[in-house]
Design a protein around this motif. Structure first.
Motif, PDB file in Angstrom:
ATOM      1  N   SER A 154      54.024  79.440  74.062  1.00 48.23           N
ATOM      2  CA  SER A 154      53.654  79.955  75.382  1.00 48.23           C
ATOM      3  C   SER A 154      53.279  81.422  75.258  1.00 48.23           C
ATOM      4  N   PHE A 155      52.336  81.844  76.095  1.00 50.37           N
ATOM      5  CA  PHE A 155      51.812  83.203  76.084  1.00 50.37           C
ATOM      6  C   PHE A 155      52.071  83.855  77.438  1.00 50.37           C
ATOM      7  N   SER A 156      52.464  85.106  77.413  1.00 51.87           N
ATOM      8  CA  SER A 156      52.710  85.835  78.658  1.00 51.87           C
ATOM      9  C   SER A 156      52.595  87.329  78.390  1.00 51.87           C
ATOM     10  N   ASN A 157      52.746  88.122  79.448  1.00 50.58           N
ATOM     11  CA  ASN A 157      52.777  89.575  79.338  1.00 50.58           C
ATOM     12  C   ASN A 157      54.156  90.080  79.723  1.00 50.58           C
ATOM     13  N   VAL A 191      53.463  88.864  74.920  1.00 50.20           N
ATOM     14  CA  VAL A 191      54.656  88.159  74.449  1.00 50.20           C
ATOM     15  C   VAL A 191      54.249  86.732  74.098  1.00 50.20           C
ATOM     16  N   VAL A 192      54.587  86.311  72.888  1.00 47.13           N
ATOM     17  CA  VAL A 192      54.331  84.929  72.456  1.00 47.13           C
ATOM     18  C   VAL A 192      55.671  84.305  72.089  1.00 47.13           C
ATOM     19  N   GLN A 193      55.996  83.213  72.740  1.00 42.48           N
ATOM     20  CA  GLN A 193      57.263  82.531  72.516  1.00 42.48           C
ATOM     21  C   GLN A 193      56.997  81.216  71.787  1.00 42.48           C
ATOM     22  N   ILE A 194      57.692  81.010  70.672  1.00 44.75           N
ATOM     23  CA  ILE A 194      57.556  79.789  69.880  1.00 44.75           C
ATOM     24  C   ILE A 194      58.932  79.142  69.797  1.00 44.75           C
ATOM     25  N   ALA A 195      59.062  77.944  70.315  1.00 46.87           N
ATOM     26  CA  ALA A 195      60.367  77.281  70.361  1.00 46.87           C
ATOM     27  C   ALA A 195      60.256  75.882  69.778  1.00 46.87           C
ATOM     28  N   TRP A 196      61.177  75.562  68.871  1.00 45.32           N
ATOM     29  CA  TRP A 196      61.255  74.232  68.269  1.00 45.32           C
ATOM     30  C   TRP A 196      62.554  73.549  68.687  1.00 45.32           C
ATOM     31  N   PRO A 197      62.562  72.258  68.873  1.00 44.10           N
ATOM     32  CA  PRO A 197      63.836  71.538  68.836  1.00 44.10           C
ATOM     33  C   PRO A 197      64.405  71.675  67.420  1.00 44.10           C
ATOM     34  N   ARG A 198      65.673  72.003  67.318  1.00 39.59           N
ATOM     35  CA  ARG A 198      66.241  72.284  65.994  1.00 39.59           C
ATOM     36  C   ARG A 198      66.079  71.103  65.044  1.00 39.59           C
ATOM     37  N   ARG A 199      66.195  69.912  65.562  1.00 39.78           N
ATOM     38  CA  ARG A 199      66.072  68.743  64.691  1.00 39.78           C
ATOM     39  C   ARG A 199      64.668  68.629  64.104  1.00 39.78           C
ATOM     40  N   ARG A 200      63.655  69.099  64.839  1.00 38.94           N
ATOM     41  CA  ARG A 200      62.287  69.087  64.300  1.00 38.94           C
ATOM     42  C   ARG A 200      62.094  70.182  63.264  1.00 38.94           C
ATOM     43  N   PHE A 201      62.682  71.358  63.543  1.00 35.31           N
ATOM     44  CA  PHE A 201      62.566  72.464  62.596  1.00 35.31           C
ATOM     45  C   PHE A 201      63.218  72.111  61.261  1.00 35.31           C
ATOM     46  N   GLU A 202      64.332  71.366  61.309  1.00 34.98           N
ATOM     47  CA  GLU A 202      65.055  70.990  60.108  1.00 34.98           C
ATOM     48  C   GLU A 202      64.809  69.532  59.741  1.00 34.98           C
ATOM     49  N   ALA A 203      63.697  69.012  60.143  1.00 35.88           N
ATOM     50  CA  ALA A 203      63.449  67.566  60.047  1.00 35.88           C
ATOM     51  C   ALA A 203      63.630  67.039  58.634  1.00 35.88           C
ATOM     52  N   SER A 204      63.209  67.777  57.632  1.00 41.89           N
ATOM     53  CA  SER A 204      63.228  67.241  56.271  1.00 41.89           C
ATOM     54  C   SER A 204      64.358  67.794  55.433  1.00 41.89           C
ATOM     55  N   GLU A 205      65.367  68.397  56.067  1.00 41.60           N
ATOM     56  CA  GLU A 205      66.501  68.901  55.302  1.00 41.60           C
ATOM     57  C   GLU A 205      67.224  67.730  54.632  1.00 41.60           C
ATOM     58  N   ASP A 206      67.558  67.896  53.364  1.00 42.82           N
ATOM     59  CA  ASP A 206      68.067  66.755  52.600  1.00 42.82           C
ATOM     60  C   ASP A 206      69.561  66.833  52.327  1.00 42.82           C
ATOM     61  N   VAL A 256      65.530  76.321  68.207  1.00 41.61           N
ATOM     62  CA  VAL A 256      65.203  77.456  67.350  1.00 41.61           C
ATOM     63  C   VAL A 256      64.032  78.184  68.016  1.00 41.61           C
ATOM     64  N   GLU A 257      64.170  79.481  68.205  1.00 45.78           N
ATOM     65  CA  GLU A 257      63.147  80.193  68.982  1.00 45.78           C
ATOM     66  C   GLU A 257      62.772  81.505  68.312  1.00 45.78           C
ATOM     67  N   LEU A 258      61.460  81.772  68.303  1.00 45.57           N
ATOM     68  CA  LEU A 258      60.899  83.039  67.864  1.00 45.57           C
ATOM     69  C   LEU A 258      60.140  83.652  69.031  1.00 45.57           C
ATOM     70  N   VAL A 259      60.324  84.960  69.244  1.00 47.90           N
ATOM     71  CA  VAL A 259      59.567  85.675  70.271  1.00 47.90           C
ATOM     72  C   VAL A 259      58.902  86.874  69.602  1.00 47.90           C
ATOM     73  N   ILE A 260      57.591  86.905  69.635  1.00 52.07           N
ATOM     74  CA  ILE A 260      56.813  88.004  69.041  1.00 52.07           C
ATOM     75  C   ILE A 260      56.171  88.783  70.189  1.00 52.07           C
ATOM     76  N   SER A 261      56.461  90.069  70.272  1.00 47.89           N
ATOM     77  CA  SER A 261      55.937  90.893  71.357  1.00 47.89           C
ATOM     78  C   SER A 261      55.434  92.210  70.801  1.00 47.89           C
ATOM     79  N   ASP A 262      54.529  92.844  71.542  1.00 49.04           N
ATOM     80  CA  ASP A 262      53.982  94.137  71.129  1.00 49.04           C
ATOM     81  C   ASP A 262      53.903  95.058  72.337  1.00 49.04           C
ATOM     82  N   ASP A 263      53.577  96.320  72.090  1.00 49.94           N
ATOM     83  CA  ASP A 263      53.442  97.293  73.173  1.00 49.94           C
ATOM     84  C   ASP A 263      51.986  97.639  73.441  1.00 49.94           C
ATOM     85  N   GLY A 264      51.081  96.688  73.152  1.00 49.98           N
ATOM     86  CA  GLY A 264      49.666  96.894  73.410  1.00 49.98           C
ATOM     87  C   GLY A 264      49.307  96.622  74.855  1.00 49.98           C
TER      88      GLY A 264
END
Length: 453
Positions: free
Chosen positions: A419-422, A431-446, A354-362
Motif C-alpha cells: 500500500s502507498f500513502s503520504n 510511505v510504502v507499507q509491505i505486509a506478509w502473512p507470516r506463514r507465507r513469508f516463512e512458507a519454505s522454512e524446513d 511480518v511488516e516492512l514500512v519504508i518512508s522518506d522525507d521527500g
C-alpha cells in the motif's frame, strides 16, 4: 504537482509497438464481407422481391473478390502488413461499402452502420493516425450518402421517403458510434498491451534475479569441488619442498606455489564455511533481508535509518527470494531518489504478520495519481528546473513507472500486500507499507535445524 501525466520511458524499454495485422486476417474479413453482401442481395431480391440494381451491386462485389483473390495469390497470406497497407485495405472496404449503400438507399439502408467495422478493426490493431484517418473517411462517406444516393428499394409503387431529420439522426448516430466505439476499443486494447508488456518485463526481471541468486549456490558448489585438487597441490608442493631442500632457488619457487595454493584454499574455505548445506544461500532472517537491500544505497548522501522492533515472537526467517529482494530494493531505491535527507525502514512482526514500512522525507506522492500507483508506465516527470534542483522540487511519482509495477507484482506474488500513502500533515514524504502473512513469508522454512545468519 502541475506536470502533465505522461508515459514513462525507462532506460530499458520493454514496451513494443502495436502488433501488426496479417494479410490473412484482412483477407478473411474481406471474404466474409463479400459473402455477407451477396447473401443480403439474394435475400432482398429473391426472398423479399425488392427491386435492386443487381448488376451494379454484383460488379462491386466481384471487383472486391477479384482483388482478394489477387492478393492471396501474389503475397504470402501469413505475412505481417505494414500499418499503411492494412489501413489502405480497410479504407477500400469503406469505399466499397459506400458504393453499395449509394446503390441501395444510402443512410436509409439499415446496413449503413457497417461503417463501424473497418474503423473498429483499425482501433484495435493500427496506430492512432491510421484510425483517425479511417474514421474521417467513414464520416465523409456517410455525409456524402446523406445527400446523394439512389432510392431505397421498397414494396409498392410509392417509394419510402424518410424525413430529413430522421436521416440526420442516422448520420449523427453513425458519426458518434464511430468516435465512441473506436475510442473505447483503442483504450481497452492499449491497456491490455501495456499490461502484457509490463508482465513480460516482470518475468524477465524475475528470471534475472533468480539467475543471480543461483550464482551464490554455484559459488558454494564450486568451492566444495575445488577444495580437493587444491589440497592435493598443497600436499605435493610440501613434499617437493622437503625433497629439494638443497636447491634453494627451486625450493623458493615451490614454497611460493604452496603458499598461493593455500591462499586459494583459505578463500574457498570462507565460502564453504558460510553454509556446508547451502542453506545460507536459501534462508535469511528479516533483518538480513533488510540489510542486504539497504547496503547498496548507503553512499548516496541520504541517511537510511533501520529500526527493527524487538518482539516476543521469534524473528521470521524467510526464503532468499529474488522477488522479495528486487521488490523491496526497488521501493527503497525510489525512496532514496526522492528523499531530502533521510529514509526510514521500520520492521516488526508477530506470530501472524511480518511488516516492512519504508518512508522518506521527500515531497511524497502526487494526490492525483496516488490511487493509480502500480499501473505500468504511469509516471509524472519532473520539469527541467526540478531536475536541476534535485528531488526537492519533484515528487515521488516521477520515478514510478514500470519499475514500481514490477516491484508490486513480484511482492504480491509472494503473498505481500503493498500500500502507498503520504505522511500525515505537517510531516511530508511518501510511505510504502509491505505486509506478509507470516506463514507465507516463512512458507519454505524446513525446520528448526536451519541455521540462518
Amino acid at each position: 504537482m502541475t506536470d502533465a501525466l505522461i508515459i514513462d520511458t525507462p532506460d530499458t524499454d520493454y514496451r513494443h509497438p502495436r502488433q501488426r495485422v496479417r494479410l490473412d486476417t484482412i483477407l478473411r474479413l474481406r471474404w466474409l464481407a463479400a459473402l455477407g453482401q451477396l447473401s443480403a442481395i439474394f435475400i432482398v431480391v429473391q426472398g423479399l422481391e425488392f427491386d435492386l440494381p443487381v448488376v451494379p451491386c454484383l460488379a462491386v462485389i466481384s471487383v472486391s473478390a477479384l482483388l482478394n483473390l489477387g492478393l492471396q495469390i501474389a503475397f504470402n497470406p501469413m505475412q505481417l502488413l505494414e500499418p499503411a497497407h492494412a489501413g489502405g485495405l480497410l479504407a477500400l472496404n469503406i469505399i466499397e461499402l459506400t458504393v453499395l449503400l449509394y446503390l441501395t438507399g444510402g443512410l436509409e439502408n439499415p446496413f449503413s452502420y457497417m461503417f463501424l467495422a473497418p474503423v473498429l478493426i483499425s482501433a484495435t490493431a493500427l496506430p492512432v493516425r491510421h484510425t483517425v484517418t479511417l474514421g474521417l473517411l467513414a464520416v465523409t462517406c456517410s455525409t456524402a450518402l446523406f445527400f446523394m444516393h439512389l432510392p431505397l428499394p421498397w414494396e409498392g409503387e410509392e417509394p419510402l421517403i424518410f424525413p430529413p431529420i430522421y436521416l440526420f439522426g442516422v448520420w449523427l448516430s453513425i458519426t458518434l458510434a464511430i468516435g465512441v466505439t473506436s475510442l473505447y476499443a483503442f483504450q481497452v486494447t492499449e491497456e491490455a498491451r501495456k499490461l502484457s508488456d509490463a508482465l513480460a518485463a516482470t518475468e524477465l526481471v524475475l528470471a534475472r534475479e533468480q539467475h543471480l541468486t543461483q550464482l551464490d549456490g554455484l559459488a558454494a558448489a564450486a568451492a566444495h569441488e575445488l577444495g580437493t585438487p587444491l589440497a592435493t597441490i598443497v600436499l605435493i608442493s610440501r613434499e617437493l619442498e622437503r625433497a629439494l631442500q638443497d636447491n634453494s632457488q627451486v625450493t623458493s619457487d615451490i614454497k611460493t606455489l604452496r603458499e598461493q595454493a593455500q591462499r586459494c584454499r583459505d578463500i574457498l574455505g570462507k565460502i564453504t564455511q558460510l553454509s556446508s548445506t547451502g542453506s545460507m544461500f536459501d534462508r535469511m532472517k528479516l533483518s538480513t533481508l533488510i540489510e542486504e537491500t539497504v547496503a547498496p544505497h548507503r553512499d548516496f548522501g541520504v541517511d537510511i535509518k533501520v529500526r527493527v522492533a524487538v518482539t516476543a515472537a521469534k524473528e521470521p526467517v524467510g526464503t532468499r527470494n529474488p522477488a522479495i529482494l528486487y521488490g523491496v530494493g526497488n521501493i527503497l531505491e525510489n525512496a532514496v531518489d526522492f528523499a531530502r535527507n533521510a529514509v526510514e525502514v521500520n520492521a516488526w512482526w508477530n506470530n501472524e504478520t511480518v511488516e516492512l514500512v519504508i518512508s522518506d522525507d521527500g515531497p511524497g506522492f502526487a494526490p492525483d495519481i496516488l490511487k493509480r500507483i502500480g499501473e505500468p508506465y504511469l509516471s509524472r516527470r519532473r520539469s527541467a528546473e526540478e531536475a536541476q534542483g534535485g528531488s526537492e522540487g519533484g515528487n515521488q511519482a516521477g520515478g514510478l513507472g514500470l519499475g514500481v509495477f514490477i516491484a508490486r507484482t513480484l511482492l504480491e506474488r509472494t503473498g505481500a500486500k503493498v500500500s502507498f500513502s503520504n505522511r500525515t500533515f505537517p510531516d511530508h514524504g511518501a510511505v510504502v507499507q509491505i505486509a506478509w502473512p507470516r506463514r507465507r513469508f516463512e512458507a519454505s522454512e524446513d525446520g528448526a535445524d536451519a541455521d540462518p545468519q
